[in-house]
Scaffold this motif. Structure first.
Motif, PDB file in Angstrom:
ATOM      1  N   PHE A 376       0.846  -1.194   0.000  1.00  8.93           N
ATOM      2  CA  PHE A 376       0.000   0.000   0.000  1.00  8.93           C
ATOM      3  C   PHE A 376       0.881   1.244   0.000  1.00  8.93           C
ATOM      4  O   PHE A 376       1.829   1.345   0.772  1.00  8.93           O
ATOM      5  N   SER A 377       0.563   2.171  -0.886  1.00  8.82           N
ATOM      6  CA  SER A 377       1.293   3.432  -0.935  1.00  8.82           C
ATOM      7  C   SER A 377       0.536   4.477  -0.124  1.00  8.82           C
ATOM      8  O   SER A 377      -0.618   4.803  -0.434  1.00  8.82           O
ATOM      9  N   ILE A 378       1.202   4.967   0.897  1.00  7.63           N
ATOM     10  CA  ILE A 378       0.570   5.942   1.784  1.00  7.63           C
ATOM     11  C   ILE A 378       1.158   7.317   1.492  1.00  7.63           C
ATOM     12  O   ILE A 378       2.352   7.552   1.692  1.00  7.63           O
ATOM     13  N   PRO A 379       0.329   8.233   0.960  1.00 10.16           N
ATOM     14  CA  PRO A 379       0.834   9.591   0.695  1.00 10.16           C
ATOM     15  C   PRO A 379       1.087  10.318   2.021  1.00 10.16           C
ATOM     16  O   PRO A 379       0.212  10.382   2.872  1.00 10.16           O
ATOM     17  N   THR A 380       2.275  10.829   2.169  1.00 11.80           N
ATOM     18  CA  THR A 380       2.673  11.439   3.445  1.00 11.80           C
ATOM     19  C   THR A 380       3.170  12.854   3.215  1.00 11.80           C
ATOM     20  O   THR A 380       3.931  13.120   2.284  1.00 11.80           O
ATOM     21  N   THR A 381       2.728  13.759   4.081  1.00  8.57           N
ATOM     22  CA  THR A 381       3.187  15.149   4.033  1.00  8.57           C
ATOM     23  C   THR A 381       3.477  15.613   5.454  1.00  8.57           C
ATOM     24  O   THR A 381       3.199  14.915   6.433  1.00  8.57           O
ATOM     25  N   GLY A 382       4.019  16.801   5.562  1.00  8.82           N
ATOM     26  CA  GLY A 382       4.131  17.426   6.873  1.00  8.82           C
ATOM     27  C   GLY A 382       2.763  17.919   7.298  1.00  8.82           C
ATOM     28  O   GLY A 382       1.819  17.944   6.509  1.00  8.82           O
ATOM     29  N   TYR A 383       2.657  18.307   8.538  1.00  3.22           N
ATOM     30  CA  TYR A 383       1.361  18.727   9.061  1.00  3.22           C
ATOM     31  C   TYR A 383       1.426  20.172   9.574  1.00  3.22           C
ATOM     32  O   TYR A 383       0.890  20.502  10.627  1.00  3.22           O
ATOM     33  N   GLN A 384       2.103  21.016   8.787  1.00  2.00           N
ATOM     34  CA  GLN A 384       2.189  22.428   9.140  1.00  2.00           C
ATOM     35  C   GLN A 384       0.777  23.018   9.280  1.00  2.00           C
ATOM     36  O   GLN A 384      -0.052  22.859   8.384  1.00  2.00           O
ATOM     37  N   GLY A 385       0.526  23.681  10.396  1.00  2.00           N
ATOM     38  CA  GLY A 385      -0.764  24.332  10.598  1.00  2.00           C
ATOM     39  C   GLY A 385      -1.896  23.412  10.994  1.00  2.00           C
ATOM     40  O   GLY A 385      -3.013  23.875  11.216  1.00  2.00           O
ATOM     41  N   SER A 386      -1.644  22.112  11.130  1.00  2.00           N
ATOM     42  CA  SER A 386      -2.711  21.180  11.485  1.00  2.00           C
ATOM     43  C   SER A 386      -2.919  21.143  12.988  1.00  2.00           C
ATOM     44  O   SER A 386      -1.975  21.272  13.770  1.00  2.00           O
TER      45      SER A 386
END
Length: 618
Positions: A376-386
């Protein structure tokens, strides 16, 4: 009734109490007694007893007799508290048992006189109502302070009235509150906020609500969030609280939160938890919003700044939101008993530079990082402002850490527990909790934003009209998370713009009641409750005036609804949160005319409807 005789605690000339140049003592408000003009700087025990109170400044002490429970206050000089202990030497400590004639204190007469202080020393019997006869034995002479052996009942009532009428206002109010809630022994815990004394009581049946509402200085009382809350106003509530907890270390250290949670509804508990997590963060975001508003104002006025100045201003305005997850996880860890520094590190991991920046992903300049796990490919980003991913991760990590502490041997706890907490929380936070909560956050945020942006200002009308009802219910802290999310996602807070009119509308309605009230004493009390509303705090106006009469509260809600509609229609939004009405002006320098119009609508409607349709009964 008992008799009391004691020796003068200081050598010198004895004078009548009414000759002391201090109305608090000379009026007998604190009880009967004598004044002494010291001949030497030494204080001796007037009888066998115990040191009940020894002030940190050593200028005064309270003693209780072991024979008849007589309580005496010895106050060395007038206003000598301002010396902050300089010139005083204590030979006893609070709690010490003493014998008649023991040296208790020494004070430097020349030093105090040179500093300009009157050293006339009041010696007050603070529980004089328990005695029918009080006298000071000075060598071979006897000075009678009180002799009501035949009419003790009359004397008791006179002294009690004097105490209530002439004590300092905070002492009087504290005493009357205690008398009408079942005494200090009926208090489980006590705290205060900006305007309210918050009490958790053992037996609620002992409360005399009518008597408390009639106390001069009390602006209202109500039950909310499982607490009995008494409105006293900013500044004054601190003084009354200090009087109540004075000399009771357990009560001073009491914590309402644990006691209150047991009686709260689920919604109240949720609001309280969110408040405990987000309230500590708000001051930083308020400051950030003020910086943004000031910079925008200066630029709009035609000021030109160098690149370096603009860079420094961006550091001021952007840092808190760039690392917002670290603030949230820190506060959540602290709230739920975890190690706060672990929360900071976890929050920083959510915005680590190795992850694609969330803002860059949102504008399409870069792509999310795809992590392949089990096909499974999990798209990952930072969570700036979350907000939500950091909130849930902080709660999870604190629970995980506390669980690990129960099973990890003490010898390995320092190393193993933080390692496992960080490792497990990081993996789950970036790959599972983060993506799920981020998508849920986007869904909730979009739904709320769509509602607030409904055409013709409908969303603002509903929120502005109901906001103060939610304040009364005690669950308004739940909106802190929404406002932080709005600021982090859009850079502006439209919710703040909607509720500022609702706040000033309640102030306007209360002001109208004050204007229409003929009784000068009541009018003065009402106006003192109105002023905080214009500074963004409505509780004194709501609970002290508007809810008492109902109609003004409803008219205030109507004013809030129309001002909220105007705010939504004009797309008004602040650069920060946490302040409204007059202080909030600093957040709206870029839309100042619109902000003034919104507040004017709330004020005029709330005041006008109340003035026209409400007739107070004097």
């Amino acid at each position: 009734m008992k008799k009391l005789e004691f020796i003068p605690p200081i050598k010198g000339s004895i004078i009548n109490l009414n000759q002391i140049n201090d109305p608090g003592f000379s009026s007998g408000a604190m009880g009967p007694g004598i004044g002494i003009t010291p001949a030497e700087g030494k204080v001796y025990a007037p009888f066998d007893g115990k040191i009940d109170v020894l002030f940190e400044t050593k200028h005064a002490l309270g003693i209780t007799s072991t024979d008849n429970n007589a309580a005496i206050l010895i106050h060395i000089g007038l206003d000598t508290v301002n010396m902050k202990g300089k010139g005083f030497t204590a030979h006893v400590q609070q709690g010490d048992n003493i014998k008649k004639g023991d040296l208790l204190l020494e004070f430097d007469i020349p030093l105090l006189k040179n500093a300009g202080y009157d050293l006339t020393t009041p010696v007050i019997i603070t529980n004089a109502t328990e005695f029918s006869y009080i006298a000071v034995k000075n060598n071979s002479s006897t000075i009678i302070i009180k002799d009501f052996s035949q009419s003790a009942e009359n004397e008791s009532s006179v002294i009690t009235a004097a105490e209530n009428n002439n004590l300092p206002s905070e002492d009087r109010v504290a005493k009357e509150i205690l008398a009408n809630i079942g005494g200090i022994n009926n208090i489980r815990s006590v705290e205060h906020c900006a305007t309210r004394l918050r009490l958790i009581l053992k037996n609620k049946e002992k409360i005399n609500e009518k008597a408390i509402e009639n106390i001069e200085g009390v602006k209202g009382q109500f039950f909310a969030a499982a607490q009995y809350q008494i409105i006293l106003g900013t500044g004054f509530v601190n003084k009354v609280y200090n009087v109540i907890v004075n000399n009771d270390s357990e009560l001073a250290q009491s914590n309402n939160k644990d006691a209150a949670y047991a009686d709260m509804t689920l919604l109240q508990k949720t609001s309280r938890i969110l408040g405990d997590i987000f309230v500590p963060i708000i001051p930083v975001l308020v400051a950030t919003g003020l910086f943004m508003g000031l910079r925008g104002t200066l630029i709009s006025l035609g000021f030109h700044f160098s690149d370096n100045f603009l860079l420094m201003s961006q550091i001021l305005t952007d840092t808190a939101f760039a690392f917002l997850p670290a603030l949230v996880t820190w506060s959540a860890m602290k709230k739920f008993g975890g190690t706060p520094v672990i929360g900071i590190v976890l929050g920083l991991m959510l915005v680590a530079p190795q992850l694609p920046n969330a803002y860059a992903v949102a504008n399409g300049s870069i792509q999310p990082l795809l992590i392949n796990i089990g096909g499974f490919s999990i798209p990952t980003t930072g969570y700036q402002g979350s907000v939500l991913p950091a909130l849930i991760l902080g709660i999870f990590a604190s629970k995980l850490q506390l669980s690990l502490k129960k099973i990890v041997p003490d010898v390995l706890d320092l190393i193993l527990t933080p390692f496992l907490t960080l490792f497990i929380s990081m993996i789950l936070g970036i790959l599972i909790i983060g993506p799920i909560m981020h998508h849920l956050e986007i869904f909730i945020f979009n739904a709320v934003r769509m509602f607030l942006e409904l055409p013709y200002g409908i969303g603002g009308f509903v929120v502005g009209g109901l906001h103060q009802v939610i304040v009364v219910s005690g669950v308004h802290q739940i909106f802190n998370a929404l406002e932080i999310e709005l600021l982090s996602s859009t850079g502006k807070d439209m919710f703040n713009a909607i509720i500022t009119g609702a706040i000033i509308a309640q102030g306007g309605a209360a002001l109208a009641v004050a204007v229409r009230t003929k009784d000068k004493k009541k009018r003065s009390l009402y106006i003192s409750s109105v002023i905080p509303a214009f500074l963004g705090i409505t509780e004194p106006a709501i609970f002290g005036i508007n809810l008492r009469f109902i109609k003004p509260f409803i008219f205030g809600l109507i004013g809030g609804a129309f001002s909220g509609m105007a705010a939504s229609w004009m797309k008004l939004a602040g650069t920060g949160m946490g302040i409204t009405v007059i202080p909030g002006t600093l957040l709206y320098m870029h839309q100042l005319p619109q902000y003034l119009i919104v507040n004017a609508i709330g004020l005029v409607v709330g005041f006008g409807l109340t003035f026209l349709f409400f007739k107070p009964k004097e």
